[in-house]
Design a protein around this motif. Structure first.
Motif, PDB file in Angstrom:
ATOM      1  N   ALA A 256     -25.789 -18.073 -34.201  1.00 19.62           N
ATOM      2  CA  ALA A 256     -24.414 -18.554 -34.002  1.00 19.62           C
ATOM      3  C   ALA A 256     -23.671 -18.545 -35.345  1.00 19.62           C
ATOM      4  O   ALA A 256     -22.506 -18.149 -35.424  1.00 19.62           O
ATOM      5  CB  ALA A 256     -24.447 -19.958 -33.404  1.00 19.62           C
TER       6      ALA A 256
ATOM      7  N   VAL B 136     -21.696 -17.072 -25.609  1.00 26.04           N
ATOM      8  CA  VAL B 136     -20.640 -17.162 -26.626  1.00 26.04           C
ATOM      9  C   VAL B 136     -19.253 -17.253 -25.977  1.00 26.04           C
ATOM     10  O   VAL B 136     -18.969 -16.550 -25.006  1.00 26.04           O
ATOM     11  CB  VAL B 136     -20.719 -15.926 -27.561  1.00 26.04           C
TER      12      VAL B 136
ATOM     13  N   ASP C  28     -27.797 -12.290 -23.486  1.00 28.32           N
ATOM     14  CA  ASP C  28     -27.681 -13.595 -24.158  1.00 28.32           C
ATOM     15  C   ASP C  28     -29.043 -14.259 -24.374  1.00 28.32           C
ATOM     16  O   ASP C  28     -29.151 -15.255 -25.078  1.00 28.32           O
ATOM     17  CB  ASP C  28     -26.849 -14.571 -23.302  1.00 28.32           C
TER      18      ASP C  28
ATOM     19  N   LYS D 205     -14.487 -19.794 -30.556  1.00 24.42           N
ATOM     20  CA  LYS D 205     -15.518 -19.700 -31.610  1.00 24.42           C
ATOM     21  C   LYS D 205     -16.625 -20.741 -31.387  1.00 24.42           C
ATOM     22  O   LYS D 205     -17.087 -21.432 -32.306  1.00 24.42           O
ATOM     23  CB  LYS D 205     -14.890 -19.875 -33.000  1.00 24.42           C
TER      24      LYS D 205
ATOM     25  N   GLY E 243     -20.396 -21.593 -29.240  1.00 24.93           N
ATOM     26  CA  GLY E 243     -21.546 -21.016 -28.555  1.00 24.93           C
ATOM     27  C   GLY E 243     -22.247 -22.111 -27.777  1.00 24.93           C
ATOM     28  O   GLY E 243     -22.206 -23.281 -28.174  1.00 24.93           O
TER      29      GLY E 243
ATOM     30  N   PRO F  83     -15.896 -16.549 -27.384  1.00 25.56           N
ATOM     31  CA  PRO F  83     -15.300 -16.037 -28.627  1.00 25.56           C
ATOM     32  C   PRO F  83     -13.945 -16.667 -28.938  1.00 25.56           C
ATOM     33  O   PRO F  83     -13.655 -16.947 -30.108  1.00 25.56           O
ATOM     34  CB  PRO F  83     -15.156 -14.530 -28.374  1.00 25.56           C
TER      35      PRO F  83
ATOM     36  N   LEU G 283     -19.552 -18.422 -35.504  1.00 24.21           N
ATOM     37  CA  LEU G 283     -19.143 -19.493 -34.589  1.00 24.21           C
ATOM     38  C   LEU G 283     -19.044 -20.808 -35.364  1.00 24.21           C
ATOM     39  O   LEU G 283     -19.765 -21.024 -36.343  1.00 24.21           O
ATOM     40  CB  LEU G 283     -20.143 -19.630 -33.438  1.00 24.21           C
TER      41      LEU G 283
END
Ligand SMILES: CC(C)(COP(=O)(O)OP(=O)(O)OC[C@H]1O[C@@H](n2cnc3c(N)ncnc32)[C@H](O)[C@@H]1OP(=O)(O)O)[C@@H](O)C(=O)NCCC(=O)NCCS
Length: 426
Positions: free
Chosen positions: A370, A335, A317, A340, A342, A337, A375
């Motif tokens: 991102a 993140v 990361d 969605k 970050g 996920p 995201l």
């Protein structure tokens, strides 16, 4: 000196070993109190297997000789007209200076030699004016220089050149330094001057891309003091000719040379031929460097403490901002996920590099990533830099409800009460 300084220096050794540095020393520095220290520093560079070539100027000494003899020099720096009397002054001044440099190097147990390596021809008649004994560098005898260097001899080059008939010409020492740096494929050309670096419109330029310097020289060369225009022009010429780094430093400063060469922020001016800073993904072996970087932020309670193991676990990361291969800042993008979202975290810029726009570059970089990842929202938690995210990064203040549930739980547990900042990526 702290022993940790030595570690800092050692990191440069592999990239400098067996490489050539050209030191272009202004005549005025040879008579400065700091000259002996400068020669000691040359011995130190040499002991690290760096091949050092010295080129020197003589204007200050030509001026004082002219004053002493009560004659007027037709030109001081080898760029104007050199009449016979001035050539005579230049020969006396340059030979004396070369000798003083040889003395300084001998005092540090270095073998050194006057290198007659500049083949010159007359500049000739420019716009109707015969420049008489002013010469232009035609060729550098690199064979001779390389054989001196291979035998452990420091070449010392005066601002004089010879033509095929053995006639002497006065050449500009900055021009000589550029030609020597280019033809020896030096990795550094260091102008050792009486100024702190290139000063443009009253402020020191710490570093600049050659393209930018070229633009300034074209559009506003008057922004430099008259005596520094030549350095700026020659620095640009050297970089354009393939020398990757050109430095302009103050030779009267005790740590001038070493401070510039062995630190990634330097103390004078660095003109570089290519982007020497970049952002790269962190690797597992960077975990310690990241931990060291953010240590100060942790101590000031700006950042959450993270062990090396924790950093290693999520090292994918992290991103590192490097200057000349040295990490000076970092950031992470964690993140979530499912949501969605970050989180921009562990943003830290080392104190020596603050306020140079690095923080902003890292924030923009993470934002870009991102977005690429699709995201919808970027979050940041901060106790002391929330206005930075708001005013420089375009974030707005949110609430802990904006955090993904797992992150929210950790947030509550930490008790840090950081402000939550949100940027919609839409
Ligand atoms: C905050 C930080 C990342 C800024 O990095 P930087 O590279 O020095 O900043 P930039 O050069 O991009 O921007 C400089 C500007 O930000 C301002 N600034 C710097 N730190 C700030 C802070 N904590 N709060 C508000 N503004 C700040 C400067 O005054 C300067 O303003 P100006 O452009 O109007 O003159 C850096 O100071 C740092 O590492 N701080 C400690 C760690 C931290 O708090 N990280 C954030 C938590 S994730």
């Amino acid at each position: 000196m702290k022993l940790t300084d030595l570690r800092g220096i050692l990191q440069y050794i592999p990239q400098f070993r067996e490489k050539t540095f050209i030191l272009a020393i202004d005549g005025a520095i040879v008579t400065d109190d700091n000259f002996a220290t400068l020669m000691l520093d040359v011995a130190l560079l040499w002991s690290l297997n760096i091949r050092v070539v010295l080129v020197h100027g003589a204007s200050a000494q030509i001026q004082s000789l002219a004053n002493g003899r009560q004659v007027k020099a037709s030109d001081l720096d080898g760029s104007g007209v050199t009449d016979a009397a001035t050539l005579d002054l230049a020969l006396t001044a340059a030979n004396r200076l070369t000798h003083e440099i040889l003395e300084g190097l001998s005092a540090n147990d270095l073998r050194a030699a006057y290198a007659n390596v500049i083949l010159a021809h007359p500049v000739g008649i420019l716009q109707g004016v015969d420049h008489l004994f002013t010469g232009k560098v035609e060729r550098v005898d690199t064979d001779l220089l390389n054989s001196l260097l291979a035998q452990g001899v420091v070449p010392v080059i005066p601002p004089l050149g010879f033509d095929g008939d053995g006639k002497t010409y006065r050449v500009n020492s900055d021009g000589v330094a550029v030609a020597v740096a280019e033809q020896l494929k030096a990795i550094k050309l260091i102008f050792v001057t009486t100024q702190d670096g290139l000063i443009y419109r009253g402020s020191l330029i710490p570093q600049m891309l050659v393209a930018e310097l070229g633009k300034i020289l074209q559009q506003d060369s008057a922004g430099f003091a008259p005596e520094m225009i030549s350095k700026a022009q020659h620095a640009a010429a050297a970089c354009s000719a393939g020398v990757p780094r050109v430095h302009v430093i103050n030779g009267a400063l005790d740590e001038g040379l070493l401070g510039e060469v062995f630190s990634n922020h330097g103390i004078g001016t660095l003109i570089h031929a290519n982007e020497y800073e970049h952002i790269r993904p962190a690797k597992k072996k960077d975990a310690r460097a990241i931990q060291l970087l953010i240590k100060q932020g942790v101590e000031a309670d700006e950042l959450v403490k993270r062990t090396k193991a924790v950093i290693e676990k999520s090292v994918g990361d992290y991103f590192i901002f490097e200057i000349d291969k040295n990490p000076v800042a970092c950031v992470a993008l964690h993140v979530y996920p499912d949501e969605k979202k970050g989180e921009l975290a562990s943003l830290y810029v080392s104190s020596s590099h603050e306020n140079q726009g690095i923080g902003r570059k890292l924030v923009q970089f993470v934002e870009g990533r991102a977005r690429e990842m699709g995201l919808k929202e970027l979050l940041a938690l901060s106790t002391q830099a929330f206005t930075y995210f708001q005013f420089k990064g375009g974030f707005t203040e949110g609430t802990p409800d904006d955090l993904p549930p797992a992150r929210r739980e950790k947030y509550e547990q930490s008790g840090r009460r950081s402000k939550v900042l949100v940027k919609k990526l839409g």
